[in-house]
Design an enzyme around this catalytic site. Structure first.
Site, PDB file in Angstrom:
ATOM      1  NE  ARG A  72      -3.912   0.137   2.083  1.00 29.51           N
ATOM      2  CZ  ARG A  72      -5.016   0.283   2.120  1.00 29.51           C
ATOM      3  NH1 ARG A  72      -5.562   0.936   3.282  1.00 29.51           N
ATOM      4  NH2 ARG A  72      -6.120  -0.558   2.071  1.00 29.51           N
ATOM      5  CG  HIS A 122      -8.147  -0.098  -3.205  1.00 32.19           C
ATOM      6  ND1 HIS A 122      -7.467  -1.148  -3.007  1.00 32.19           N
ATOM      7  CD2 HIS A 122      -8.711   0.414  -1.452  1.00 32.19           C
ATOM      8  CE1 HIS A 122      -8.039  -1.387  -1.263  1.00 32.19           C
ATOM      9  NE2 HIS A 122      -8.340  -0.618  -1.000  1.00 32.19           N
ATOM     10  CD  GLN A 154     -13.190  -2.051  -1.441  1.00 34.77           C
ATOM     11  OE1 GLN A 154     -12.281  -2.142   0.133  1.00 34.77           O
ATOM     12  NE2 GLN A 154     -14.152  -2.857  -0.595  1.00 34.77           N
ATOM     13  CG  ASP A 210     -13.770   5.339  -0.299  1.00 34.26           C
ATOM     14  OD1 ASP A 210     -13.706   5.364   0.084  1.00 34.26           O
ATOM     15  OD2 ASP A 210     -12.953   5.707  -1.347  1.00 34.26           O
ATOM     16  CB  CYS A 222     -14.020   0.638  -0.400  1.00 33.89           C
ATOM     17  SG  CYS A 222     -13.977   2.431  -0.101  1.00 33.89           S
ATOM     18  NE  ARG A 261     -10.455  -5.851  -0.182  1.00 32.99           N
ATOM     19  CZ  ARG A 261      -9.600  -4.256   0.672  1.00 32.99           C
ATOM     20  NH1 ARG A 261      -9.831  -3.917   0.627  1.00 32.99           N
ATOM     21  NH2 ARG A 261      -8.135  -5.239  -0.188  1.00 32.99           N
TER      22      ARG A 261
HETATM   23  N1   CP Z   1     -11.420  -0.635   2.355  1.00 33.55           N
HETATM   24  C1   CP Z   1     -10.576  -0.804   2.513  1.00 33.55           C
HETATM   25  O1   CP Z   1      -8.876  -1.349   1.789  1.00 33.55           O
HETATM   26  O2   CP Z   1     -10.119  -0.436   4.383  1.00 33.55           O
HETATM   27  P1   CP Z   1      -8.740  -0.484   4.371  1.00 33.55           P
HETATM   28  O3   CP Z   1      -8.491   0.666   4.469  1.00 33.55           O
HETATM   29  O4   CP Z   1      -9.190  -0.180   6.308  1.00 33.55           O
HETATM   30  O5   CP Z   1      -7.533  -1.486   4.855  1.00 33.55           O
HETATM   31  N1  NVA Z   2     -10.420   6.142  -1.415  1.00 35.38           N
HETATM   32  C1  NVA Z   2      -9.879   5.911   0.294  1.00 35.38           C
HETATM   33  C2  NVA Z   2      -9.687   4.120  -0.080  1.00 35.38           C
HETATM   34  C3  NVA Z   2      -9.836   3.889   1.313  1.00 35.38           C
HETATM   35  C4  NVA Z   2      -9.765   2.177   2.024  1.00 35.38           C
HETATM   36  C5  NVA Z   2      -8.362   6.139   0.011  1.00 35.38           C
HETATM   37  O1  NVA Z   2      -7.618   5.984  -0.612  1.00 35.38           O
HETATM   38  O2  NVA Z   2      -8.601   6.056   1.865  1.00 35.38           O
END
Ligand code: CP
Ligand code: NVA
Length: 311
Positions: free
Chosen positions: A108, A135, A138, A226, A266, A294
């Site tokens: 990430r 993502h 997701q 989101d 999400c 997930r």
């Molecule tokens: N939806 C998602 O990716 O959640 P986290 O940021 O908690 O991993």
């Molecule tokens: N768009 C959000 C998604 C979190 C799972 C972010 O990037 O923070």
């Protein structure tokens, strides 16, 4: 692992074909049923997953870590302070070191380009656990969630209310694999990346973009939202709260969608901002099915990537 080994990465949804996506759904369903029946499938016994996180996470971390454990393997969580990606040492050196020791990497990162570099320099499969641009895990889990509810993905109208962000980019790419209509309602200036949009439209994706929530959600089968402020954009939070105020998924918005439309998010959610308490807690909300899936989808993904790397 030998440097000439062919390996697959999952950096964005379009790294998969539709047939591969469907094979993942089948395997995810099997693994989910096996787990529920108490019959573990240790197909990754002895394998190690390195998990690099530059940003916080609940779902992504727990689903990958639990997932590899359930498959008989082991995860190493590397927090931002542990390796200080591109600060303590280069991305290329980290990639090559990890590839000598572990079997797979999930990362990430803030910049998608950092993830791409990691994947280019590591001879083991690399999975995108979220970047500023995509993502994919997701959205693959979300598609699986709809698929297991026997929704005909090609026939859906999926409305997304909110920011044209990383999650939206992955939905745009999913719209190149399936023929659903993806209708985004966002404020002017918060549209998705123009290059990704053009690329997806050129591949035949059916995408509508509007500033009007009512237009997007009209007759929608799925209403998705989101956070208004993604990780890394915290300094913009106050301005975004004002700009996005008309873009809340609430009961009025849901009345415009198709009868029985599903509500997806999400997570993490900010109740009272992008979604009302009544909607996220209401009977149409499937947000915790998404969160659980997930685990199952990513187990299928890891098992498949490991198999591809052995070919
Ligand atoms: N939806 C998602 O990716 O959640 P986290 O940021 O908690 O991993
Ligand atoms: N768009 C959000 C998604 C979190 C799972 C972010 O990037 O923070």
């Amino acid at each position: 692992m030998k440097p000439d080994v062919a390996k697959r990465d999952l950096l964005r949804v379009t790294d998969l074909s539709r047939a591969e996506c469907e094979a993942l759904f089948t395997l995810a369903s099997e693994l989910k049923a096996a787990l529920r029946a108490g019959k573990p499938r240790p197909v990754l016994a002895g394998k190690t997953l390195a998990m690099i996180f530059e940003k916080p996470s609940l779902r992504t971390r727990i689903s990958f870590e639990t997932g590899i454990t359930q498959l008989g393997g082991h995860a190493i969580y590397l927090a931002p302070a542990d390796i200080r990606l591109a600060q303590r040492e280069t991305v290329a050196d980290i990639a090559r070191t990890l590839a000598r020791v572990v079997d797979m990497i999930v990362a990430r990162t803030f910049l998608h380009t950092v993830l791409v570099e990691l994947a280019e320099r590591a001879d083991v499969p690399v999975v995108n656990g979220l970047t500023d641009f995509h993502h994919p895990c997701q959205v693959l889990a979300d598609l699986f969630t709809l698929h297991e509810r026997r929704k005909a993905l090609d026939e859906l109208r999926i409305a997304f209310v909110g920011d044209g962000n990383n999650v939206v980019h992955s939905w745009l790419e999913a719209a190149t694999l399936y023929r659903f209509t993806f209708a985004l309602a966002c404020p002017h200036g918060y549209e998705p990346d123009a290059a990704i949009l053009a690329e997806c439209r050129a591949k035949g994706a059916v995408i509508e973009i509007t500033n009007d929530v009512a237009d997007a959600v009209h007759n929608a089968d799925v209403v998705y939202t989101d956070v208004w402020t993604s990780m890394g954009q915290e300094e913009e939070a106050a301005a975004r709260r004002t700009r996005f105020a008309p873009y809340q998924v609430n009961d009025d918005v849901m009345r415009r969608a198709a009868r029985g439309a599903l509500v997806m998010h999400c997570l993490p959610a900010h109740r009272g901002e992008e979604i009302s308490e009544s909607v996220i807690e209401g009977p149409q909300s499937i947000v915790f099915d998404q969160a659980e899936n997930r685990l199952h989808l990513q187990k299928a993904l890891m098992a498949w990537l490991a198999q591809e790397a052995r070919r």
